[in-house]
Scaffold this motif. Structure first.
Motif, mmCIF file in Angstrom:
data_model
loop_
_atom_site.group_PDB
_atom_site.id
_atom_site.type_symbol
_atom_site.label_atom_id
_atom_site.label_comp_id
_atom_site.label_asym_id
_atom_site.label_seq_id
_atom_site.Cartn_x
_atom_site.Cartn_y
_atom_site.Cartn_z
ATOM 1 N N CYS A 59 -6.782 3.807 -1.254
ATOM 2 C CA CYS A 59 -5.547 4.017 -2.014
ATOM 3 C C CYS A 59 -5.442 2.955 -3.111
ATOM 4 C CB CYS A 59 -4.354 3.917 -1.072
ATOM 5 S SG CYS A 59 -2.760 3.868 -1.915
ATOM 6 N N CYS A 62 -2.478 0.356 -1.865
ATOM 7 C CA CYS A 62 -2.534 -0.507 -0.670
ATOM 8 C C CYS A 62 -3.946 -0.726 -0.129
ATOM 9 C CB CYS A 62 -1.640 0.073 0.422
ATOM 10 S SG CYS A 62 -2.269 1.634 1.062
ATOM 11 N N CYS A 78 -3.087 7.063 -0.557
ATOM 12 C CA CYS A 78 -2.819 7.341 0.853
ATOM 13 C C CYS A 78 -1.554 8.210 0.914
ATOM 14 C CB CYS A 78 -2.616 6.033 1.630
ATOM 15 S SG CYS A 78 -1.044 5.229 1.243
ATOM 16 N N HIS A 81 1.705 6.483 -0.339
ATOM 17 C CA HIS A 81 1.788 6.226 -1.781
ATOM 18 C C HIS A 81 1.691 7.496 -2.618
ATOM 19 C CE1 HIS A 81 1.192 2.056 -0.278
ATOM 20 N NE2 HIS A 81 2.301 1.993 -0.993
#
Ligand code: AMP
Ligand code: FES
Ligand code: ZN
Ligand code: ZN
Length: 388
Positions: A59, A62, A78, A81
């Motif tokens: 991602c 993150c 992800c 997000h």
């Protein structure tokens, strides 16, 4: 109960959506990263071993394993997000175009498809006061199943859903209107929808009508309008239409989000929706324009959003005068009061909905397959049979 085209196409469509969302992750990871925490993303069980190895992407926000790649953002996301990105794009559309205020009473037109259920979900999540409106268009099983998804969504969340049934309340349905008027079904369908959204909002005292039109829809419509340089339609193609004469404002908060992103939103949020296309729309020009734009997008990511969003930023202001001029020429329908164009003949103005209703109301129902061309009818009947 038969789900019509559903069972035949559903597996195929889910496969496409599920691979779109979970191509980059393993089943256990995707299940854990879903906010519901329990449901593996659709078709996890069918995923090949080869795909399970494609789990290197992280991602952008993150660095956790991603569930979706979005080439136009040149990034992977992800589940958490991806949802954040969708929310932010909706907030940006609302702020840029002054679409909604937190005190507005909002009516979301929900078809039971992914876009309108997602926009309702997002607006409620963002704290807006949003009720739903479902129109029963009488398109065989397709309409029955769409209505079921819509009601289930509203019931599970304790949301208010209004329902208007064309056959019960106006004595016709979309297939019948198409047969009687000898025009493509989408013409009577679009006209009825626009009129009944306005009417339901004004009857219910709503300030604004929200529809689930997404970036793909708007870009495809723009493509069609630009192919013909249809200035009236181009001028009208704006994500916000202000209220006038007691009619509500109309807005499209998903203007910055694609079909694929909305499918991903629904899968991650565990929203069950009508996957099928309307059987009457199969093979229409709008779908062909979408395919053309998708093919350009594959070789040149970002061009679809640039095409539409730059139109809204740069061309729409230039067309504003034309839009206002057209709107100022509208008069009230003598039958129902809706805005309509003044006839050149000097006759009393009657809006297109009232004319359609007069012409087709009370006709015996015509089954869906009667208004499909030969090829579409064959596919439709085969799907019906396999759905029994
Ligand atoms: P469509 O014209 O089918 O592309 O749908 C565009 C938008 O119109 C959807 O995102 C919904 O907001 C709304 N809509 C379509 N069909 C219905 C329906 N049967 N009832 C209520 N809203 C609808
Ligand atoms: Fe309108 Fe299919 S939804 S014709
Ligand atoms: Zn993340
Ligand atoms: Zn009228």
């Amino acid at each position: 109960k038969s789900r019509g085209l559903g069972d035949l196409y559903k597996r195929q469509a889910h496969w496409y959506l599920a691979t779109a969302v979970s191509r980059l992750t393993t089943p256990s990871r995707s299940a854990r990263s879903s906010p519901e925490g329990e449901q593996p993303l659709a078709a996890d069980t069918e995923r090949s071993t080869e795909e399970e190895h494609v789990n290197q992407s992280k991602c952008r926000v993150c660095r956790e394993p991603a569930i979706i790649d979005l080439p136009r953002h040149n990034a992977n996301f992800c589940a958490e997000h991806l949802l954040q990105l969708c929310r932010r794009q909706v907030e940006k559309a609302i702020a840029d175009h002054d679409m909604l205020s937190i005190d507005d009473r909002i009516l979301v037109a929900v078809s039971g498809g992914k876009d309108s259920l997602a926009v309702w979900d997002i607006l409620v999540e963002l704290g807006y006061r949003a009720d739903g409106l479902y129109l029963g268009l009488g398109i065989g099983d397709y309409s029955d199943v769409s209505g079921e998804y819509t009601r289930a969504f509203a019931d599970e969340r304790g949301l208010t859903l209004h329902t208007v049934d064309l056959r019960d309340e106006y004595g016709y349905d979309v297939p019948t209107a198409a047969k009687v008027t000898k025009r493509v079904p989408c013409s009577a369908c679009g006209l009825s929808k626009r009129h009944l959204f306005d009417k339901a909002a004004s009857d219910g005292g709503y300030d604004v009508v929200v529809t689930g039109h997404n970036l793909d829809d708007e870009a495809a419509v723009l493509f069609g309008n630009a192919l013909r340089w249809d200035i009236d339609y181009l001028a009208r193609q704006h994500p916000v239409l202000p209220a006038r004469d007691g009619f509500p404002k109309k807005v499209k908060p998903l203007m910055r989000l694609t079909e694929r992103e909305m499918a991903a939103w629904c899968i991650v949020r565990g929203i069950d929706y009508q996957v099928d296309e309307c059987p009457m729309a199969l093979g229409n020009k709008h779908l062909a324009y979408k395919e053309a734009l998708n093919s350009i997008e594959r070789t040149s990511p970002g061009s679809k959003s640039a095409f539409y969003l730059e139109f809204v930023d740069k061309m729409s202001p230039i067309l504003a005068e034309h839009r206002d001029h057209e709107r100022s020429r509208l008069v009230a329908c003598t039958s129902c009061g809706a805005p309509t164009t003044e006839p050149d003949s000097g006759d009393a103005p009657v809006c297109a909905f009232c004319r359609l209703h007069d012409r087709v109301g009370g006709h015996e129902p015509v089954p869906v397959e009667m208004v499909l061309n030969k090829r579409a009818r064959k596919a439709y009947l085969a799907a019906q049979e396999s759905g029994e």
